[in-house]
Design a protein around this motif. Sequence first.
Motif, PDB file in Angstrom:
ATOM      1  N   PHE A  17      12.558  20.144 -37.832  1.00 38.88           N
ATOM      2  CA  PHE A  17      12.625  21.571 -36.900  1.00 38.88           C
ATOM      3  C   PHE A  17      13.152  20.826 -35.645  1.00 38.88           C
ATOM      4  N   ARG A  18      13.674  22.043 -34.834  1.00 39.52           N
ATOM      5  CA  ARG A  18      14.004  21.621 -33.405  1.00 39.52           C
ATOM      6  C   ARG A  18      13.883  22.742 -32.439  1.00 39.52           C
ATOM      7  N   GLN A  19      13.718  22.553 -31.267  1.00 41.42           N
ATOM      8  CA  GLN A  19      13.309  23.711 -30.336  1.00 41.42           C
ATOM      9  C   GLN A  19      13.936  23.319 -28.996  1.00 41.42           C
ATOM     10  N   ALA A  20      14.687  24.091 -28.557  1.00 38.01           N
ATOM     11  CA  ALA A  20      15.612  24.141 -27.480  1.00 38.01           C
ATOM     12  C   ALA A  20      14.969  24.822 -26.273  1.00 38.01           C
TER      13      ALA A  20
ATOM     14  N   GLY B  80      13.494  27.376 -23.871  1.00 40.10           N
ATOM     15  CA  GLY B  80      13.666  28.843 -23.734  1.00 40.10           C
ATOM     16  C   GLY B  80      13.815  29.552 -25.394  1.00 40.10           C
ATOM     17  N   LYS B  81      13.831  28.558 -26.328  1.00 37.06           N
ATOM     18  CA  LYS B  81      14.170  29.239 -27.639  1.00 37.06           C
ATOM     19  C   LYS B  81      12.989  28.780 -28.653  1.00 37.06           C
ATOM     20  N   GLU B  82      12.752  29.601 -29.796  1.00 42.12           N
ATOM     21  CA  GLU B  82      11.818  29.308 -30.790  1.00 42.12           C
ATOM     22  C   GLU B  82      12.214  28.205 -31.410  1.00 42.12           C
ATOM     23  N   ARG B  83      11.233  27.622 -32.080  1.00 39.96           N
ATOM     24  CA  ARG B  83      11.193  26.445 -32.912  1.00 39.96           C
ATOM     25  C   ARG B  83      12.220  26.944 -34.195  1.00 39.96           C
ATOM     26  N   GLU B  84      13.054  26.042 -34.428  1.00 40.88           N
ATOM     27  CA  GLU B  84      13.901  26.571 -35.654  1.00 40.88           C
ATOM     28  C   GLU B  84      13.920  25.718 -36.771  1.00 40.88           C
ATOM     29  N   PHE B  85      14.295  25.860 -38.090  1.00 38.37           N
ATOM     30  CA  PHE B  85      14.378  25.041 -39.119  1.00 38.37           C
ATOM     31  C   PHE B  85      15.657  24.203 -39.135  1.00 38.37           C
ATOM     32  N   VAL B  86      15.708  22.999 -39.426  1.00 38.22           N
ATOM     33  CA  VAL B  86      16.859  22.238 -39.615  1.00 38.22           C
ATOM     34  C   VAL B  86      17.077  21.744 -40.984  1.00 38.22           C
ATOM     35  N   ALA B  87      16.075  21.117 -41.570  1.00 37.87           N
ATOM     36  CA  ALA B  87      16.226  20.673 -43.139  1.00 37.87           C
ATOM     37  C   ALA B  87      14.902  20.240 -43.558  1.00 37.87           C
ATOM     38  N   ALA B  88      14.663  20.319 -44.991  1.00 42.20           N
ATOM     39  CA  ALA B  88      13.694  20.145 -45.783  1.00 42.20           C
ATOM     40  C   ALA B  88      14.032  18.923 -46.946  1.00 42.20           C
ATOM     41  N   ILE B  89      12.874  18.538 -47.241  1.00 44.75           N
ATOM     42  CA  ILE B  89      13.435  17.644 -48.571  1.00 44.75           C
ATOM     43  C   ILE B  89      11.970  17.547 -49.433  1.00 44.75           C
ATOM     44  N   SER B  90      11.989  17.863 -50.786  1.00 44.24           N
ATOM     45  CA  SER B  90      10.710  17.895 -51.408  1.00 44.24           C
ATOM     46  C   SER B  90      10.198  16.559 -51.734  1.00 44.24           C
ATOM     47  N   TRP B  91       9.047  16.404 -52.244  1.00 39.40           N
ATOM     48  CA  TRP B  91       8.242  15.130 -52.388  1.00 39.40           C
ATOM     49  C   TRP B  91       9.167  13.876 -53.034  1.00 39.40           C
TER      50      TRP B  91
ATOM     51  N   ALA C  59      18.078  19.527 -28.308  1.00 42.05           N
ATOM     52  CA  ALA C  59      16.627  20.023 -28.624  1.00 42.05           C
ATOM     53  C   ALA C  59      15.691  18.882 -28.467  1.00 42.05           C
ATOM     54  N   VAL C  60      14.496  19.376 -28.726  1.00 43.77           N
ATOM     55  CA  VAL C  60      13.362  18.466 -29.076  1.00 43.77           C
ATOM     56  C   VAL C  60      13.235  18.749 -30.721  1.00 43.77           C
ATOM     57  N   TYR C  61      13.311  17.561 -31.429  1.00 40.93           N
ATOM     58  CA  TYR C  61      13.275  17.509 -32.873  1.00 40.93           C
ATOM     59  C   TYR C  61      11.834  17.134 -33.184  1.00 40.93           C
ATOM     60  N   TYR C  62      11.558  17.761 -34.191  1.00 40.95           N
ATOM     61  CA  TYR C  62       9.875  17.626 -34.780  1.00 40.95           C
ATOM     62  C   TYR C  62       9.952  17.241 -36.300  1.00 40.95           C
ATOM     63  N   CYS C  63       9.460  16.365 -36.682  1.00 41.10           N
ATOM     64  CA  CYS C  63       9.083  16.424 -38.339  1.00 41.10           C
ATOM     65  C   CYS C  63       7.879  16.919 -38.485  1.00 41.10           C
ATOM     66  N   ALA C  64       7.586  17.501 -39.693  1.00 42.53           N
ATOM     67  CA  ALA C  64       6.646  18.334 -40.198  1.00 42.53           C
ATOM     68  C   ALA C  64       6.346  17.851 -41.643  1.00 42.53           C
TER      69      ALA C  64
ATOM     70  N   LYS D  75       7.275  26.160 -55.351  1.00 39.06           N
ATOM     71  CA  LYS D  75       8.665  25.999 -56.189  1.00 39.06           C
ATOM     72  C   LYS D  75       9.918  26.004 -55.307  1.00 39.06           C
ATOM     73  N   VAL D  76       9.879  26.484 -54.184  1.00 44.86           N
ATOM     74  CA  VAL D  76      10.962  26.449 -53.344  1.00 44.86           C
ATOM     75  C   VAL D  76      10.660  25.916 -51.818  1.00 44.86           C
ATOM     76  N   LEU D  77      11.508  25.185 -51.177  1.00 43.04           N
ATOM     77  CA  LEU D  77      11.297  24.419 -49.980  1.00 43.04           C
ATOM     78  C   LEU D  77      11.112  25.665 -49.148  1.00 43.04           C
ATOM     79  N   THR D  78      10.215  25.447 -48.127  1.00 45.00           N
ATOM     80  CA  THR D  78      10.253  26.622 -47.261  1.00 45.00           C
ATOM     81  C   THR D  78      10.681  26.094 -45.845  1.00 45.00           C
ATOM     82  N   THR D  79      11.139  27.123 -45.078  1.00 45.74           N
ATOM     83  CA  THR D  79      11.806  26.992 -43.805  1.00 45.74           C
ATOM     84  C   THR D  79      10.803  27.656 -42.606  1.00 45.74           C
ATOM     85  N   SER D  80       9.982  28.108 -43.020  1.00 53.97           N
ATOM     86  CA  SER D  80       9.112  28.741 -41.998  1.00 53.97           C
ATOM     87  C   SER D  80       8.136  27.449 -41.557  1.00 53.97           C
TER      88      SER D  80
END
Length: 126
Positions: free
Chosen positions: A37-40, A42-53, A92-97, A104-109
Amino acid sequence: QVQLVESGGGLVQAGGSLRLSCAASGRTFSSYTMGWFRQAPGKEREFVAAISWSAGSTYYADSVKGRFLISRDNAKNTVYLQMNSLKPEDTAVYYCAADRTLRKVLTTSPSSYDYWGQGTQVTVSS
Protein backbone atom coordinates in the motif's frame (compact mmCIF):
# COMPACT_ATOMS: atom_id res chain seq x y z
CA GLN A 1 2.66 -12.41 15.37
CA VAL A 2 4.47 -11.22 12.26
CA GLN A 3 6.86 -8.29 12.08
CA LEU A 4 7.43 -6.61 8.73
CA VAL A 5 10.35 -4.38 7.78
CA GLU A 6 10.42 -2.51 4.48
CA SER A 7 13.54 -1.28 2.71
CA GLY A 8 14.63 -0.01 -0.66
CA GLY A 9 12.90 3.36 -0.78
CA GLY A 10 14.66 6.51 -1.88
CA LEU A 11 14.79 9.39 -4.32
CA VAL A 12 14.61 8.64 -8.03
CA GLN A 13 13.98 10.63 -11.18
CA ALA A 14 10.82 10.18 -13.19
CA GLY A 15 11.17 7.18 -15.48
CA GLY A 16 13.51 5.43 -13.08
CA SER A 17 13.12 2.24 -11.09
CA LEU A 18 13.23 1.10 -7.50
CA ARG A 19 12.86 -2.27 -5.85
CA LEU A 20 11.23 -2.41 -2.44
CA SER A 21 11.72 -5.35 -0.11
CA CYS A 22 9.71 -6.41 2.89
CA ALA A 23 11.30 -8.88 5.28
CA ALA A 24 8.99 -10.79 7.57
CA SER A 25 9.66 -12.57 10.81
CA GLY A 26 7.74 -15.65 11.86
CA ARG A 27 7.25 -19.11 10.45
CA THR A 28 3.76 -18.44 9.10
CA PHE A 29 4.81 -15.92 6.43
CA SER A 30 4.37 -18.45 3.64
CA SER A 31 0.68 -18.88 4.47
CA TYR A 32 -0.20 -15.16 4.29
CA THR A 33 -1.37 -13.03 1.45
CA MET A 34 0.98 -10.06 1.19
CA GLY A 35 0.13 -6.60 -0.02
CA TRP A 36 1.75 -3.27 -0.76
CA PHE A 37 0.00 0.00 0.00
CA ARG A 38 1.06 3.61 -0.21
CA GLN A 39 0.10 6.87 1.38
CA ALA A 40 0.88 10.31 0.05
CA PRO A 41 0.70 13.43 2.26
CA GLY A 42 -2.89 14.46 2.86
CA LYS A 43 -4.28 11.37 1.18
CA GLU A 44 -5.71 8.10 2.37
CA ARG A 45 -3.73 4.91 2.26
CA GLU A 46 -4.30 3.19 -1.06
CA PHE A 47 -3.82 -0.30 -2.38
CA VAL A 48 -0.94 -0.93 -4.77
CA ALA A 49 -0.53 -4.68 -5.24
CA ALA A 50 -1.15 -8.03 -3.59
CA ILE A 51 0.15 -11.57 -3.97
CA SER A 52 -1.30 -14.83 -2.71
CA TRP A 53 0.57 -17.14 -0.35
CA SER A 54 1.69 -19.40 -3.21
CA ALA A 55 2.41 -16.50 -5.58
CA GLY A 56 -0.15 -18.07 -7.88
CA SER A 57 -2.29 -14.94 -7.89
CA THR A 58 -1.43 -11.28 -8.08
CA TYR A 59 -3.52 -8.15 -8.32
CA TYR A 60 -2.60 -4.54 -9.07
CA ALA A 61 -4.16 -1.15 -8.80
CA ASP A 62 -4.94 0.28 -12.22
CA SER A 63 -2.55 3.15 -11.56
CA VAL A 64 0.47 0.82 -11.39
CA LYS A 65 -0.55 -2.03 -13.67
CA GLY A 66 2.11 -2.71 -16.27
CA ARG A 67 4.74 -0.73 -14.34
CA PHE A 68 4.98 -2.50 -10.97
CA LEU A 69 5.60 -6.16 -10.25
CA ILE A 70 4.97 -7.89 -6.93
CA SER A 71 6.77 -11.12 -6.09
CA ARG A 72 7.70 -13.17 -3.05
CA ASP A 73 10.32 -15.63 -1.90
CA ASN A 74 8.86 -17.75 0.87
CA ALA A 75 12.21 -19.37 1.58
CA LYS A 76 13.54 -15.91 2.44
CA ASN A 77 10.36 -14.64 4.10
CA THR A 78 10.46 -11.66 1.77
CA VAL A 79 8.07 -9.92 -0.57
CA TYR A 80 9.24 -7.50 -3.26
CA LEU A 81 7.80 -4.65 -5.26
CA GLN A 82 9.66 -3.84 -8.45
CA MET A 83 8.66 -0.35 -9.56
CA ASN A 84 9.50 0.75 -13.09
CA SER A 85 8.68 3.85 -15.13
CA LEU A 86 8.13 5.78 -11.94
CA LYS A 87 6.08 8.96 -12.00
CA PRO A 88 5.99 11.90 -9.60
CA GLU A 89 2.50 10.79 -8.56
CA ASP A 90 4.03 7.56 -7.23
CA THR A 91 5.64 9.60 -4.45
CA ALA A 92 4.42 8.24 -1.12
CA VAL A 93 5.31 6.19 1.90
CA TYR A 94 5.06 2.55 0.88
CA TYR A 95 3.90 -0.08 3.34
CA CYS A 96 3.83 -3.83 3.16
CA ALA A 97 1.10 -5.72 4.95
CA ALA A 98 0.11 -9.30 5.71
CA ASP A 99 -3.37 -10.80 5.54
CA ARG A 100 -3.61 -13.99 7.60
CA THR A 101 -7.13 -14.88 6.42
CA LEU A 102 -7.39 -17.43 3.64
CA ARG A 103 -9.66 -15.83 1.03
CA LYS A 104 -10.93 -16.86 -2.35
CA VAL A 105 -9.89 -13.55 -3.84
CA LEU A 106 -7.15 -11.10 -2.94
CA THR A 107 -8.39 -8.14 -0.97
CA THR A 108 -7.49 -4.52 -1.59
CA SER A 109 -8.94 -3.15 1.64
CA PRO A 110 -6.38 -2.00 4.21
CA SER A 111 -8.71 -3.10 7.01
CA SER A 112 -8.37 -6.71 5.87
CA TYR A 113 -4.65 -6.78 6.56
CA ASP A 114 -3.52 -7.75 10.01
CA TYR A 115 0.15 -6.79 10.16
CA TRP A 116 1.93 -3.72 8.83
CA GLY A 117 5.46 -2.53 8.40
CA GLN A 118 6.70 0.91 9.34
CA GLY A 119 6.88 2.13 5.75
CA THR A 120 9.59 3.34 3.41
CA GLN A 121 9.62 6.67 1.60
CA VAL A 122 9.64 6.76 -2.18
CA THR A 123 10.14 10.15 -3.81
CA VAL A 124 10.00 10.58 -7.58
CA SER A 125 11.29 13.88 -8.92
CA SER A 126 10.11 15.35 -12.20
